[in-house]
Design a protein around this motif. Structure first.
Motif, short mmCIF file in Angstrom:
data_model
loop_
_atom_site.label_atom_id
_atom_site.label_comp_id
_atom_site.label_asym_id
_atom_site.label_seq_id
_atom_site.Cartn_x
_atom_site.Cartn_y
_atom_site.Cartn_z
N ILE A 99 0.86 -1.18 0.00
CA ILE A 99 0.00 0.00 0.00
C ILE A 99 0.90 1.23 0.00
CG2 ILE A 99 -1.73 1.29 1.29
CD1 ILE A 99 -2.67 -1.30 2.54
N ILE A 100 0.60 2.19 -0.85
CA ILE A 100 1.43 3.39 -0.94
C ILE A 100 0.68 4.59 -0.37
CG2 ILE A 100 0.65 4.12 -3.23
CD1 ILE A 100 3.60 4.71 -3.86
N SER A 101 1.43 5.50 0.29
CA SER A 101 0.76 6.64 0.91
C SER A 101 1.73 7.79 1.16
CB SER A 101 0.11 6.23 2.24
OG SER A 101 1.11 5.77 3.15
N PHE A 102 1.16 8.96 1.44
CA PHE A 102 1.89 10.12 1.94
C PHE A 102 1.54 10.30 3.42
CE2 PHE A 102 1.36 11.53 -2.56
CZ PHE A 102 2.67 11.87 -2.88
N HIS A 103 2.52 10.67 4.23
CA HIS A 103 2.28 11.06 5.63
C HIS A 103 3.14 12.27 5.95
CE1 HIS A 103 0.78 6.86 6.06
NE2 HIS A 103 -0.03 7.42 6.93
N PRO A 104 2.59 13.25 6.67
CA PRO A 104 3.38 14.43 7.01
C PRO A 104 4.56 14.14 7.93
CG PRO A 104 1.29 14.44 8.19
CD PRO A 104 1.22 13.33 7.19
N GLN A 105 4.51 13.04 8.69
CA GLN A 105 5.61 12.69 9.58
C GLN A 105 6.83 12.20 8.79
OE1 GLN A 105 2.53 11.44 9.71
NE2 GLN A 105 1.67 11.60 11.77
N ILE A 130 -1.90 -0.96 -3.96
CA ILE A 130 -3.04 -0.19 -3.47
C ILE A 130 -2.59 1.24 -3.16
CG2 ILE A 130 -4.71 0.03 -1.56
CD1 ILE A 130 -4.54 -3.07 -1.30
N ILE A 131 -3.43 2.21 -3.49
CA ILE A 131 -3.18 3.62 -3.13
C ILE A 131 -4.01 3.94 -1.90
CG2 ILE A 131 -3.14 6.00 -3.92
CD1 ILE A 131 -3.58 4.88 -6.78
N ALA A 132 -3.35 4.35 -0.83
CA ALA A 132 -4.06 4.61 0.44
C ALA A 132 -4.52 6.06 0.54
CB ALA A 132 -3.15 4.29 1.62
N HIS A 133 -5.61 6.24 1.25
CA HIS A 133 -6.24 7.53 1.58
C HIS A 133 -5.92 8.64 0.57
CE1 HIS A 133 -2.42 7.86 3.93
NE2 HIS A 133 -2.84 6.86 4.67
N LEU A 134 -6.31 8.37 -0.68
CA LEU A 134 -6.05 9.29 -1.78
C LEU A 134 -6.77 10.63 -1.59
CD1 LEU A 134 -4.74 9.65 -4.59
CD2 LEU A 134 -6.81 8.63 -5.58
N GLY A 135 -7.86 10.64 -0.84
CA GLY A 135 -8.64 11.85 -0.68
C GLY A 135 -8.11 12.83 0.35
N GLU A 158 -7.98 2.76 -2.53
CA GLU A 158 -8.59 2.51 -1.22
C GLU A 158 -9.60 3.60 -0.86
OE1 GLU A 158 -6.44 1.83 2.98
OE2 GLU A 158 -6.55 3.93 2.36
N ILE A 159 -10.71 3.17 -0.25
CA ILE A 159 -11.60 4.07 0.48
C ILE A 159 -11.42 3.73 1.95
CG2 ILE A 159 -13.96 4.84 0.89
CD1 ILE A 159 -12.91 5.70 -1.82
#
Length: 244
Positions: A99-105, A130-135, A158-159
């Protein structure tokens, strides 16, 4: 309308900021009559996250707990404007899905980066599924372009129920637009809890309400039927040169 049979975005104490063990998570999944769970721990760049050796030790990870099938995944962070990931190729190949994502940390690039271009490049990695929390409004992207690329690269969007409950405020309307775009283009969605405590496993009612509001087709939700789920998980494993 929808019956979700597995939850692929769950964090255990291994992620450093979650509160339940794998056994506790599996027990709740059994109580909620799930067939599958996926542990998607953060990568080593997340504060408190596991070292790379955690992902090297996948041979010790259970494939089944009681009657629950367990998958070994990871939530992988994009680190910078070059689309660098916080797990390398060998580790990405060892996990069952990524799963791939961005996080500010974790993200080290400019605050106003071109997140669309960064994400499009990252999606070319075959071990990302999977793309996580795209919104997430913190990282605005061109949804039609990202959905198009996801479909071209056989990725799932992902939703994420936690985005509406706990974090990433402002995601609801964005996710509604994403669901509509995925429906329009004929892509696939996975519904997840992003649980950080065992009782949250299988909690995705807000996500299901959102999908219902846009009349999203059940046959394009990968964890809404055993056959669809198995087909996608087998495809994720096949990319890594193995079957289950």
């Amino acid at each position: 309308m929808y019956q979700i049979i597995g939850d692929l975005h769950i964090h255990s104490i291994a992620s450093g900021h979650a509160f339940s063990t794998v056994r506790e998570i599996a027990l709740v999944a059994q109580q909620k009559k799930l067939q599958y769970i996926g542990l998607a721990e953060h990568g080593p760049s997340m504060p408190g996250g596991p070292d790379p050796i955690y992902f090297e030790a996948r041979g010790h990870f259970p494939k089944k707990i009681d009657n629950i099938e367990v998958f070994f995944g990871a939530e992988i962070d994009i680190l910078d404007e070059n689309s660098t990931l916080d797990l390398d190729g060998p580790s990405l190949k060892k996990i069952d899905y990524g799963i791939i994502s961005f996080h500010p940390q974790v993200y080290r690039g400019e605050i106003r980066s071109d997140y669309t271009s960064i994400l499009l490049k990252a999606l070319e990695n075959p071990y990302i599924n999977i793309i996580a929390h795209l919104g997430n409004p913190r990282y605005p992207v061109d949804y039609p372009l990202v959905v198009k690329k996801a479909i071209e690269c056989n990725k799932v969007i992902e939703i994420n129920n936690s985005s509406f409950r706990v974090s990433r405020k402002g995601s609801l309307e964005n996710c509604k637009m994403i669901a509509q775009e995925v429906k329009k283009q004929g892509g696939y969605i996975v519904v997840t809890s992003d649980a950080h405590y065992c009782d949250e496993v299988g909690d995705y009612q807000l996500s299901l309400d959102l999908l219902g509001s846009v009349d999203f087709p059940k046959e394009y939700i990968i964890n809404a039927s055993p056959a669809m789920f198995q087909s996608f998980m087998n495809s994720f494993l096949k990319i890594r040169g193995r079957v289950r």
